[in-house]
Design an enzyme around this catalytic site. Structure first.
Site, PDB file in Angstrom:
ATOM      1  CB  CYS A  38      -0.859  -0.041   1.269  1.00 15.93           C
ATOM      2  SG  CYS A  38      -1.888   1.397   1.517  1.00 15.93           S
ATOM      3  CB  CYS A  80      -3.413   3.804  -5.301  1.00 13.54           C
ATOM      4  SG  CYS A  80      -4.629   2.894  -4.324  1.00 13.54           S
TER       5      CYS A  80
HETATM    6  N1  DGL Z   1      -4.011   0.514  -1.825  1.00  6.37           N
HETATM    7  C1  DGL Z   1      -3.575   1.621  -1.102  1.00  6.37           C
HETATM    8  C2  DGL Z   1      -2.444   2.393  -1.747  1.00  6.37           C
HETATM    9  O1  DGL Z   1      -1.639   1.801  -2.412  1.00  6.37           O
HETATM   10  C3  DGL Z   1      -4.543   2.457  -0.326  1.00  6.37           C
HETATM   11  C4  DGL Z   1      -5.854   2.750  -0.882  1.00  6.37           C
HETATM   12  C5  DGL Z   1      -6.742   3.324   0.172  1.00  6.37           C
HETATM   13  O2  DGL Z   1      -7.177   2.549   1.036  1.00  6.37           O
HETATM   14  O3  DGL Z   1      -6.991   4.535   0.152  1.00  6.37           O
HETATM   15  O4  DGL Z   1      -2.306   3.568  -1.588  1.00  6.37           O
END
Ligand code: DGL
Length: 267
Positions: free
Chosen positions: A71, A182
């Site tokens: 993430c 993301c």
């Molecule tokens: N998948 C996450 C990222 O790479 C976060 C997305 C979220 O929950 O806002 O930033």
């Protein structure tokens, strides 16, 4: 025996798991998707730190020997804290692929699609300082995209309009390279590529992270490869979308987790 723990705010980190499994098919993996708290992108750094620490603690208690923060938002908010808390554990984080995008762009204009948390972080500012001096970077925080992926709405007309709203201004400004900053966004890649056309390059960090894992974690000979999924969301919904993202027909049902006093427990 090596075992890799991977976590994210929800389903997004599975786009990273997909690449790790491709490169290291025998490495046992345990994954947590904290769908109850998705999206992380609009939460405070402090809150994301607490949520990330609890996920790391749960994964280490399961016997994980290394961790991937799958993430970008949680890496920006919590990687430093996690490394301070668990100095002996290899912890691999991720950041938007600005460096490869700067190398790939011909127009000199790159769009970065990421969460508000990532775009406003000191880590992202430092990344731009290091790698974007020669190019123009335009950013979009993509409201609704994470929620669309969490709902398994990868190509509905509503999702297409959400994507269109963000990418059209970037293309109009001359961007020829878009960074999927993301981990949820590669799940929308086919829809996005169809929208922007084949001349626009989409770049994410999944393969690069898988290579980092390969450098730092060695699967033992006796490892047979396995994927255990945990979610704080609804296991049936999570497992259904997980199959789609991983491109497999069958997966064991995700195991339910509950949050209790700031910690994760088996439900
Ligand atoms: N998948 C996450 C990222 O790479 C976060 C997305 C979220 O929950 O806002 O930033």
């Amino acid at each position: 025996m090596a075992c890799l723990g991977v976590f994210d705010s929800g389903l997004g980190g599975l786009t990273v798991v997909r690449e790790i499994q491709r490169l290291l098919p025998s490495l046992p993996l345990i994954y947590i998707g904290d769908s109850l708290h998705a999206p992380y992108g609009s939460r405070s750094e402090d809150e994301i730190c607490q949520l990330s620490l609890a996920q790391a603690e749960f994964l280490l208690a399961q016997g994980c020997t290394a961790l991937v923060i799958a993430c970008n938002t949680a890496t920006a908010a919590a990687a430093k804290t996690l490394r301070e808390h668990f100095p002996l554990v290899p912890i691999i984080g991720m950041e938007p692929a600005v460096k490869p995008a700067a190398a790939a762009t011909k127009s000199g204009i790159v769009g970065v699609l990421a969460t508000v948390g990532t775009l406003q972080s000191a880590r992202f500012a430092a990344l731009l300082d290091r790698f974007a001096a020669e190019i123009t970077v335009l950013t979009r925080s993509c409201p609704g995209w994470v929620e669309a992926v969490e709902a398994g709405a990868f190509e509905t007309p509503e999702t297409v309009s959400l994507l269109q709203r963000e990418v059209e201004p970037l293309l109009a400004a001359g961007a020829d390279t878009l960074v999927l900053g993301c981990t949820h966004f590669p799940a929308l890649r086919p829809t996005l590529q169809a929208l922007v056309g084949p001349e626009v390059t989409l770049i994410d960090t999944g393969v690069a992270v898988a290579c980092r894992v390969a450098e730092q974690v060695a699967a033992s000979r006796e490892d047979a490869g396995s994927l255990t999924l945990f979610t704080s969301g609804t296991p049936t919904v999570f497992s259904h979308s997980a199959r789609a993202i991983l491109g497999v027909e069958w997966l064991p049902m995700a195991l339910p987790l509950v949050w209790k006093d700031g910690r994760l427990e088996n439900a």
